[in-house]
Design a protein around this motif. Structure first.
Motif, PDB file in Angstrom:
ATOM      1  N   UNK A 218       0.825  -1.208   0.000  1.00  0.00           N
ATOM      2  CA  UNK A 218       0.000   0.000   0.000  1.00  0.00           C
ATOM      3  C   UNK A 218       0.859   1.259   0.000  1.00  0.00           C
ATOM      4  N   UNK A 219       1.934   1.241   0.794  1.00  0.00           N
ATOM      5  CA  UNK A 219       2.804   2.411   0.841  1.00  0.00           C
ATOM      6  C   UNK A 219       3.433   2.677  -0.522  1.00  0.00           C
ATOM      7  N   UNK A 220       3.823   1.606  -1.218  1.00  0.00           N
ATOM      8  CA  UNK A 220       4.422   1.744  -2.543  1.00  0.00           C
ATOM      9  C   UNK A 220       3.423   2.314  -3.542  1.00  0.00           C
ATOM     10  N   UNK A 221       2.173   1.832  -3.484  1.00  0.00           N
ATOM     11  CA  UNK A 221       1.155   2.309  -4.422  1.00  0.00           C
ATOM     12  C   UNK A 221       0.835   3.775  -4.153  1.00  0.00           C
ATOM     13  N   UNK A 222       0.740   4.144  -2.868  1.00  0.00           N
ATOM     14  CA  UNK A 222       0.473   5.547  -2.528  1.00  0.00           C
ATOM     15  C   UNK A 222       1.568   6.450  -3.079  1.00  0.00           C
ATOM     16  N   UNK A 223       2.824   6.004  -2.943  1.00  0.00           N
ATOM     17  CA  UNK A 223       3.946   6.794  -3.442  1.00  0.00           C
ATOM     18  C   UNK A 223       3.890   6.907  -4.970  1.00  0.00           C
ATOM     19  N   UNK A 224       3.529   5.819  -5.642  1.00  0.00           N
ATOM     20  CA  UNK A 224       3.455   5.845  -7.098  1.00  0.00           C
ATOM     21  C   UNK A 224       2.382   6.812  -7.581  1.00  0.00           C
ATOM     22  N   UNK A 225       1.219   6.798  -6.934  1.00  0.00           N
ATOM     23  CA  UNK A 225       0.138   7.698  -7.342  1.00  0.00           C
ATOM     24  C   UNK A 225       0.532   9.156  -7.103  1.00  0.00           C
ATOM     25  N   UNK A 226       1.220   9.417  -5.976  1.00  0.00           N
ATOM     26  CA  UNK A 226       1.670  10.782  -5.702  1.00  0.00           C
ATOM     27  C   UNK A 226       2.661  11.243  -6.768  1.00  0.00           C
ATOM     28  N   UNK A 227       3.569  10.341  -7.177  1.00  0.00           N
ATOM     29  CA  UNK A 227       4.550  10.680  -8.205  1.00  0.00           C
ATOM     30  C   UNK A 227       3.862  10.933  -9.543  1.00  0.00           C
ATOM     31  N   UNK A 228       2.873  10.095  -9.876  1.00  0.00           N
ATOM     32  CA  UNK A 228       2.148  10.288 -11.133  1.00  0.00           C
ATOM     33  C   UNK A 228       1.403  11.613 -11.148  1.00  0.00           C
ATOM     34  N   UNK A 229       0.804  11.961 -10.007  1.00  0.00           N
ATOM     35  CA  UNK A 229       0.061  13.220  -9.925  1.00  0.00           C
ATOM     36  C   UNK A 229       1.009  14.406 -10.121  1.00  0.00           C
ATOM     37  N   UNK A 230       2.185  14.337  -9.468  1.00  0.00           N
ATOM     38  CA  UNK A 230       3.155  15.420  -9.614  1.00  0.00           C
ATOM     39  C   UNK A 230       3.685  15.502 -11.045  1.00  0.00           C
ATOM     40  N   UNK A 231       3.892  14.336 -11.678  1.00  0.00           N
ATOM     41  CA  UNK A 231       4.384  14.315 -13.052  1.00  0.00           C
ATOM     42  C   UNK A 231       3.355  14.928 -13.993  1.00  0.00           C
ATOM     43  N   UNK A 232       2.083  14.607 -13.792  1.00  0.00           N
ATOM     44  CA  UNK A 232       1.021  15.186 -14.624  1.00  0.00           C
ATOM     45  C   UNK A 232       0.971  16.700 -14.485  1.00  0.00           C
ATOM     46  N   UNK A 233       1.187  17.183 -13.260  1.00  0.00           N
ATOM     47  CA  UNK A 233       1.186  18.628 -13.043  1.00  0.00           C
ATOM     48  C   UNK A 233       2.362  19.287 -13.766  1.00  0.00           C
ATOM     49  N   UNK A 234       3.537  18.632 -13.730  1.00  0.00           N
ATOM     50  CA  UNK A 234       4.705  19.176 -14.414  1.00  0.00           C
ATOM     51  C   UNK A 234       4.485  19.205 -15.927  1.00  0.00           C
ATOM     52  N   UNK A 235       3.874  18.142 -16.461  1.00  0.00           N
ATOM     53  CA  UNK A 235       3.596  18.093 -17.898  1.00  0.00           C
ATOM     54  C   UNK A 235       2.630  19.198 -18.304  1.00  0.00           C
ATOM     55  N   UNK A 236       1.594  19.399 -17.479  1.00  0.00           N
ATOM     56  CA  UNK A 236       0.614  20.442 -17.780  1.00  0.00           C
ATOM     57  C   UNK A 236       1.278  21.824 -17.773  1.00  0.00           C
ATOM     58  N   UNK A 237       2.169  22.062 -16.806  1.00  0.00           N
ATOM     59  CA  UNK A 237       2.866  23.345 -16.746  1.00  0.00           C
ATOM     60  C   UNK A 237       3.780  23.533 -17.949  1.00  0.00           C
ATOM     61  N   UNK A 238       4.454  22.451 -18.348  1.00  0.00           N
ATOM     62  CA  UNK A 238       5.340  22.531 -19.507  1.00  0.00           C
ATOM     63  C   UNK A 238       4.548  22.813 -20.785  1.00  0.00           C
ATOM     64  N   UNK A 239       3.399  22.159 -20.931  1.00  0.00           N
ATOM     65  CA  UNK A 239       2.578  22.384 -22.111  1.00  0.00           C
ATOM     66  C   UNK A 239       2.030  23.806 -22.137  1.00  0.00           C
ATOM     67  N   UNK A 240       1.664  24.330 -20.965  1.00  0.00           N
ATOM     68  CA  UNK A 240       1.186  25.713 -20.904  1.00  0.00           C
ATOM     69  C   UNK A 240       2.296  26.675 -21.322  1.00  0.00           C
ATOM     70  N   UNK A 241       3.531  26.381 -20.903  1.00  0.00           N
ATOM     71  CA  UNK A 241       4.662  27.223 -21.295  1.00  0.00           C
ATOM     72  C   UNK A 241       4.903  27.149 -22.793  1.00  0.00           C
ATOM     73  N   UNK A 242       4.739  25.940 -23.377  1.00  0.00           N
ATOM     74  CA  UNK A 242       4.919  25.796 -24.817  1.00  0.00           C
ATOM     75  C   UNK A 242       3.846  26.566 -25.592  1.00  0.00           C
ATOM     76  N   UNK A 243       2.622  26.549 -25.081  1.00  0.00           N
ATOM     77  CA  UNK A 243       1.562  27.307 -25.736  1.00  0.00           C
ATOM     78  C   UNK A 243       1.878  28.796 -25.719  1.00  0.00           C
ATOM     79  N   UNK A 244       2.379  29.269 -24.582  1.00  0.00           N
ATOM     80  CA  UNK A 244       2.749  30.682 -24.476  1.00  0.00           C
ATOM     81  C   UNK A 244       3.882  31.017 -25.448  1.00  0.00           C
TER      82      UNK A 244
END
Length: 220
Positions: free
Chosen positions: A59-85
């Motif tokens: 469970x601890x491993x899965x929680x960590x993986x989901x947190x990492x995925x969420x942070x990665x998605x946020x970074x991708x969204x920020x990068x894409x917003x910068x590319x649009x700009x």
């Protein structure tokens, strides 16, 4: 009850590909089952501590993986917003892109052909969505790359509506043999957008990935 605990632990792997709400629900179920078994375990058949530890680690491993995925998605969204700009200054500029479709814009489109090599001529065909040939021409290739300009007219001389059309280019050697040749299309960028997590450029009605951009042409 140990079987139920194992099942709750197994659900965590599935939850890793789902959402955080599902994981929290499975984790709470696991803790409830574990607490109940600890309270009611038989002194002669105690809970297997190795199994309990393994499930907690899972469970601890899965929680960590989901947190990492969420942070990665946020970074991708920020990068894409910068590319649009960053793409904003390109709007209205003429560009060259890799594509097998061309955008007819204000009755004008251009296909960029390579210098002559093993191919001496290029057969250029513009087709509609159904594959019907609308315009066809044989172009002599020269020492340098050159453009073939389409005026938006079909074989009968009728003006076609602005839009997206398919392009086929076949090279021909000195003896008429077919030779594969690269080509590109040119047009004016009219927008940039993010759809379903994917960035794309718009050239009239033609939508292209950012990776298709080959060059930004000088001037307007």
């Amino acid at each position: 009850m140990s079987g139920s605990i194992a099942a709750a632990g197994a659900n965590a792997a599935t939850a890793a590909t789902g959402n955080g709400t599902r994981l929290a629900s499975d984790f709470n179920t696991f803790l409830t089952l574990l607490t109940t078994q600890l309270r009611n375990q038989s002194p002669t058949d105690p809970l297997d501590t190795n199994q309990m530890t393994n499930q907690l680690v899972q469970f601890a491993s899965v929680e960590q993986q989901i947190a990492m995925n969420r942070n990665l998605n946020q970074l991708i969204a920020l990068q894409q917003a910068a590319q649009l700009t960053a793409a904003a200054p390109l709007i209205g500029r003429r560009v060259e892109v890799d594509a097998d479709r061309v955008a007819l814009q204000e009755g004008r489109a251009e296909i960029r052909l390579p210098p002559a090599g093993s191919a001496r001529f290029a057969e250029v065909a513009v087709l509609d969505a159904g594959g019907r040939v609308l315009r066809q021409e044989v172009v002599a290739l020269g020492a340098e790359a050159r453009g073939w300009n389409w005026d938006g007219r079909d074989l009968a001389g009728r003006s076609l509506a602005d839009g997206t059309y398919r392009v086929q280019v076949t090279g021909r050697g000195a003896n008429g043999e077919a030779v594969s040749i690269p080509f590109a299309v040119r047009g004016t960028l009219t927008g940039a957008e993010r759809v379903n997590g994917q960035l794309s450029l718009r050239m009239g009605s033609l939508s292209l990935g950012f990776e298709s951009l080959r060059s930004i042409l000088p001037g307007g």
